[in-house]
Design an enzyme around this catalytic site. Structure first.
Site, PDB file in Angstrom:
ATOM      1  N   GLU A  97       0.573  -1.285   0.398  1.00  0.00           N
ATOM      2  CA  GLU A  97      -0.400  -0.385  -0.085  1.00  0.00           C
ATOM      3  C   GLU A  97       0.726   1.415   0.279  1.00  0.00           C
ATOM      4  OE1 GLU A  97      -2.906   0.297   3.063  1.00  0.00           O
ATOM      5  OE2 GLU A  97      -4.357   0.928   1.650  1.00  0.00           O
ATOM      6  N   HIS A 118       8.083 -27.153   1.421  1.00  0.00           N
ATOM      7  CA  HIS A 118       7.305 -27.846   0.576  1.00  0.00           C
ATOM      8  C   HIS A 118       6.161 -27.136  -0.479  1.00  0.00           C
ATOM      9  CE1 HIS A 118       9.506 -30.959   2.557  1.00  0.00           C
ATOM     10  NE2 HIS A 118       9.239 -29.999   3.483  1.00  0.00           N
ATOM     11  N   LYS A 145     -14.137   2.275  -3.415  1.00  0.00           N
ATOM     12  CA  LYS A 145     -14.934   2.691  -1.750  1.00  0.00           C
ATOM     13  C   LYS A 145     -16.031   2.912  -3.004  1.00  0.00           C
ATOM     14  CE  LYS A 145     -11.282   3.479   1.816  1.00  0.00           C
ATOM     15  NZ  LYS A 145     -10.458   4.324   2.944  1.00  0.00           N
TER      16      LYS A 145
HETATM   17  O1  PA5 Z   1      -2.849   2.035   6.025  1.00  0.00           O
HETATM   18  C1  PA5 Z   1      -3.849   2.493   5.816  1.00  0.00           C
HETATM   19  O2  PA5 Z   1      -4.408   3.847   5.732  1.00  0.00           O
HETATM   20  C2  PA5 Z   1      -5.312   1.463   5.125  1.00  0.00           C
HETATM   21  O3  PA5 Z   1      -5.004   0.391   5.224  1.00  0.00           O
HETATM   22  C3  PA5 Z   1      -5.641   1.883   6.596  1.00  0.00           C
HETATM   23  O4  PA5 Z   1      -5.427   1.186   8.004  1.00  0.00           O
HETATM   24  C4  PA5 Z   1      -7.861   0.920   6.646  1.00  0.00           C
HETATM   25  O5  PA5 Z   1      -7.774   1.679   5.338  1.00  0.00           O
HETATM   26  C5  PA5 Z   1      -8.143   1.422   7.794  1.00  0.00           C
HETATM   27  O6  PA5 Z   1      -8.424   2.818   7.620  1.00  0.00           O
HETATM   28  P1  PA5 Z   1      -9.674   3.016   8.753  1.00  0.00           P
HETATM   29  O7  PA5 Z   1      -8.355   2.775  10.002  1.00  0.00           O
HETATM   30  O8  PA5 Z   1      -9.670   4.223   8.315  1.00  0.00           O
HETATM   31  O9  PA5 Z   1     -10.552   2.275   9.303  1.00  0.00           O
END
Ligand code: PA5
Length: 462
Positions: free
Chosen positions: A293, A322, A436
């Site tokens: 990410e 394995h 989203k």
């Molecule tokens: O790293 C990030 O920003 C994302 O993976 C968030 O942790 C994830 O989308 C969850 O978001 P939130 O904490 O706002 O619910």
């Protein structure tokens, strides 16, 4: 403290036609890293990268401890509701430091600390499976969401709220919640103040996937008796070790620079994290999110369209010997491995000296399971080296709070160096927005028109 061996990334060690020229560690790779280091230091100084400060934030730790001490006494079970950066760190802490069998232990064996579950994916099967096993009257729900609006988290929170209303009455429900969220914005923060629900803050400058050492991970850790001081100490020690702008003195710098060069110059686009410890299996999943990410981006910070990013792949040794190791050994040369080995892997389990006449396995007698696991790690790294396939090895003395804290910090710092090396912003995730918004449209959220989805064409259905 973790150490990093990187010889098997280098020409000579790997063979004459493979790897990176070791002289480059003091030439262009060093210059590249020095620039990345300066870039990160500048962003850190402008307080964009709050995760660096978390090991020293005594006030945040004190607030978290106070909440943990209060709730730890009242509840038999704690359920974290969160996803992505709001859940993967907690899952890693539970598995690495409490053990995967924690929730099956009786209260005495847990020293009366609560059981700890994580509700992440809104899959009705796993949700109902867990809820049907819980005594809601004795359960605390820690809703973790920095934005306070993530659909998966909010949907599960709402179902739990409704179930609690039925089970204990609307006037008592709020006593079963603790929110970990933005200190000053978002719908969850608002709800907390409207309903008097206790909260812990996620600092504004700490992004989700960099938040494990904030109350996001600290609360579940402290409430289950994990030594959070030691974890933060290990992380703080790693911050210090990574202060140097000299490549060969900075473990996170080496990790990032060599993995970046492996991707962009050796064609090793797939970065495999392979701990040889079941307890660190979740760490590989946490790392996968952090690396993917943060570094997989379409547009560089310069504004140029780039579409870059390595593909992180979790594996676990020896199990994957394995499974995936055949591919790693003989498949496309598009992978680099980062092994994690543990010197003291836990209580020694001795293999008895029996069946002396069965040559196929009598040699194992007199050794321990830990010795076998570690021998397999060293053997697999050597087999890859002989095949000219690059790898690095991180070694821990043991899996404890200090070393896990240090590992979290090592990977987080490597990730922001990685951002600078790829020229992208490791702190955002614009690529998840469209999905989203389309989901909001499909679920009827105001302001998001239902999207036109092409209906499946029967010609293309088998
Ligand atoms: O790293 C990030 O920003 C994302 O993976 C968030 O942790 C994830 O989308 C969850 O978001 P939130 O904490 O706002 O619910």
């Amino acid at each position: 403290m973790p150490t990093l061996d990187y010889g098997s990334m280098l020409k000579g060690v790997l063979g004459e036609d493979a790897g990176l020229d070791p002289d480059r560690l003091s030439q262009d790779l060093s210059e590249r890293f020095t620039k990345a280091h300066a870039d990160v230091e500048a962003r850190r100084a402008s307080e964009e990268m709050g995760f660096f400060q978390l090991p020293d934030d005594r006030a945040l730790l004190a607030a978290t401890r106070e909440a943990a001490d209060t709730f730890g006494q009242w509840f038999e079970t704690v359920v974290v509701i969160g996803i992505g950066g709001s859940s993967l760190g907690t899952a890693t802490l539970r598995e690495s430091l409490l053990g995967s069998g924690w929730n099956e232990l009786d209260a005495e064996a847990r020293e009366h600390y609560p059981r700890l579950f994580v509700l992440e994916n809104p899959d009705p099967h796993s949700f109902s499976g867990l809820l049907s096993r819980l005594d809601l009257r004795r359960t605390l729900f820690n809703v973790v969401s920095k934005s306070g609006s993530t659909a998966e988290t909010m949907a599960q929170f709402m179902v739990v709220w409704g179930l609690l209303e039925e089970a204990i009455g609307a006037d008592k429900v709020h006593g079963h919640f603790l929110f970990t969220t933005s200190p000053d914005s978002g719908a969850l923060r608002q709800l907390a103040s409207d309903l008097g629900i206790p909260t812990l803050p996620i600092p504004d400058n700490v992004g989700g996937r960099f938040s494990v050492l904030s109350p996001v991970g600290l609360l579940p850790a402290a409430v289950t008796g994990i030594d959070v001081e030691a974890m933060l100490r290990g992380a703080g020690e790693m911050v210090k070790r990574c202060e140097s702008a000299t490549l060969t003195e900075n473990p996170a710098g080496l990790l990032a620079t060599l993995l970046h060069a492996a991707d962009t110059e050796l064609g090793a686009h797939i970065h495999v994290l392979m701990p040889y410890a079941d307890r660190l299996r979740s760490l590989a999943l946490w790392f996968q999110q952090l690396w993917a990410e943060s570094l997989g981006k379409g547009v560089a910070r310069s504004g140029e369209r780039v579409e870059v990013g390595p593909t992180p792949l979790p594996a676990v040794g020896a199990t994957d010997q394995h499974s995936q190791v055949q591919l790693f050994m003989e498949g496309p040369r598009d992978k680099v491995l980062v092994f994690v080995g543990v010197e003291n892997g836990g209580d020694p389990v001795h293999i008895p000296t029996i069946f002396p006449d069965v040559g196929a396995f009598s040699y194992l007698g007199g050794h321990s399971l830990g010795e076998l696991l570690d021998a397999e790690r060293r053997a697999t790294a050597e087999a890859l080296r002989r095949g000219g396939r690059p790898s690095m090895t991180i070694t821990l003395d043991r899996v404890d709070a200090r070393s896990v804290g240090a590992l979290f910090m090592l990977f987080q710092i490597a990730t922001v160096y990685g951002g600078a090396l790829y020229g992208v912003n490791p702190l955002d995730q614009p690529g998840v927005e469209l999905g989203k918004e389309l989901t909001y449209g499909l679920m009827g959220r105001a302001g998001y028109p239902p999207p036109e989805l092409p209906s499946p064409d029967p010609r293309w259905r088998a």
